[in-house]
Design a protein around this motif. Structure first.
Motif, short mmCIF file in Angstrom:
data_model
loop_
_atom_site.label_atom_id
_atom_site.label_comp_id
_atom_site.label_asym_id
_atom_site.label_seq_id
_atom_site.Cartn_x
_atom_site.Cartn_y
_atom_site.Cartn_z
N PRO A 55 -58.18 88.28 96.74
CA PRO A 55 -57.12 87.62 95.96
C PRO A 55 -55.88 87.29 96.81
CG PRO A 55 -57.93 89.58 94.82
CD PRO A 55 -58.53 89.59 96.20
N VAL A 56 -55.24 86.19 96.45
CA VAL A 56 -54.05 85.73 97.17
C VAL A 56 -52.99 86.83 97.29
CG1 VAL A 56 -52.12 84.10 97.14
CG2 VAL A 56 -54.41 83.31 96.57
N ALA A 57 -52.74 87.57 96.23
CA ALA A 57 -51.70 88.61 96.27
C ALA A 57 -52.02 89.68 97.31
CB ALA A 57 -51.55 89.26 94.89
N ILE A 68 -49.19 81.35 106.18
CA ILE A 68 -49.68 80.31 105.28
C ILE A 68 -50.98 80.77 104.63
CG2 ILE A 68 -50.53 77.93 105.15
CD1 ILE A 68 -48.87 77.46 107.80
N ILE A 69 -51.06 80.58 103.31
CA ILE A 69 -52.29 80.90 102.59
C ILE A 69 -52.74 79.67 101.81
CG2 ILE A 69 -53.41 82.35 100.84
CD1 ILE A 69 -51.33 84.53 101.50
N GLY A 70 -53.96 79.25 102.10
CA GLY A 70 -54.57 78.15 101.37
C GLY A 70 -55.74 78.66 100.56
N GLN A 80 -53.94 75.36 89.38
CA GLN A 80 -52.79 75.97 88.71
C GLN A 80 -52.74 77.47 89.00
OE1 GLN A 80 -53.55 74.62 84.71
NE2 GLN A 80 -52.62 72.62 85.10
N GLN A 81 -53.90 78.13 89.03
CA GLN A 81 -53.93 79.56 89.31
C GLN A 81 -53.51 79.86 90.75
OE1 GLN A 81 -54.58 81.93 86.83
NE2 GLN A 81 -53.63 83.20 88.39
N ALA A 82 -53.88 79.00 91.68
CA ALA A 82 -53.48 79.19 93.08
C ALA A 82 -51.95 79.16 93.19
CB ALA A 82 -54.10 78.10 93.96
N TRP A 83 -51.32 78.27 92.44
CA TRP A 83 -49.85 78.19 92.45
C TRP A 83 -49.25 79.48 91.86
CZ3 TRP A 83 -46.26 77.71 88.31
CH2 TRP A 83 -44.96 77.47 88.73
N VAL A 84 -49.77 79.91 90.72
CA VAL A 84 -49.29 81.13 90.07
C VAL A 84 -49.46 82.33 91.00
CG1 VAL A 84 -49.78 82.77 88.18
CG2 VAL A 84 -49.67 80.31 87.71
N GLY A 86 -49.37 82.39 94.20
CA GLY A 86 -48.51 82.35 95.38
C GLY A 86 -49.11 81.71 96.61
N ALA A 87 -50.14 80.89 96.45
CA ALA A 87 -50.69 80.16 97.59
C ALA A 87 -49.68 79.13 98.08
CB ALA A 87 -52.00 79.48 97.20
N ASP A 88 -49.84 78.71 99.32
CA ASP A 88 -48.95 77.71 99.90
C ASP A 88 -49.50 76.29 99.77
OD1 ASP A 88 -46.85 79.46 101.06
OD2 ASP A 88 -48.57 80.26 102.15
N TYR A 89 -50.82 76.17 99.70
CA TYR A 89 -51.46 74.88 99.53
C TYR A 89 -52.86 75.13 98.97
CZ TYR A 89 -54.62 75.55 103.46
OH TYR A 89 -55.62 76.03 104.27
#
Length: 179
Positions: A55-57, A68-70, A80-84, A86-89
């Motif tokens: 997971p991004v977190a 940077i996390i993509g 939308q979930q990637a933005w929530v 905390g992904a960068d792109y």
């Protein structure tokens, strides 16, 4: 040299360090696909992860706030979930079929456009992109589509330099037209 993500860690790290040195000389970021351990070990600029990876977190905790996390996304909901999270792109695709990932569902140009319109993050198109179709991708007309990721088109060619120069020329032409 093409590295599979399941390559032996030592060989992968050796290649990543060499790539990182080259990238630094040219002011280019190095992102490691899926392998957070290798990204940490070579002090890469970041990672790109898939939907079934860490997971991004957790990745953010390991790498820190400056890296940077993509995240790969195929749907507006994933974007939308990637933005929530905390992904960068996000990387959206595969846009076209590719030999890099077998049995990979393609989203096509319309799917890419739909995800771009839903995303609050910059988007990079991924999957099956080459000199012959990069223009079509970049001319979609969505402002957060920032570029393309290319693997097979570069490594399945006689001259990586020549193919890179051709792709760069196409992208620069497209950039001038789209602005």
């Amino acid at each position: 040299m093409s590295l599979e993500k399941d390559a032996k860690t030592g060989k992968f790290l050796e290649a990543a360090k060499a790539c990182h040195n080259i990238c630094r000389l040219h002011g280019v970021h190095l992102l490691i696909n899926d392998r957070i351990d290798v990204a940490l070990a070579c002090d890469a600029d970041g990672v790109h992860i898939g939907q079934s990876d860490m997971p991004v977190a957790v990745v953010r905790t390991l790498l820190g706030p400056e890296k940077i996390i993509g995240v790969s996304c195929k749907t507006p909901e994933q974007a939308q979930q990637a933005w929530v999270d905390g992904a960068d792109y996000i990387g959206c695709g595969g846009v076209y079929p590719t030999n890099t990932k077998v049995n990979n569902l393609t989203v096509g140009l319309e799917g890419l456009k739909t995800v771009c319109l839903a995303s609050k993050l910059p988007v990079v198109a991924i999957g099956g992109i080459s000199v012959s179709n990069a223009r079509s991708v970049m001319e979609l007309g969505v402002p957060n589509l920032k570029g393309v990721a290319v693997v097979s088109a570069m490594f399945d060619t006689e001259s990586i330099l020549v193919e890179t120069q051709k792709l760069h020329a196409v992208l620069m032409e497209t950039r001038a037209v789209v602005k």
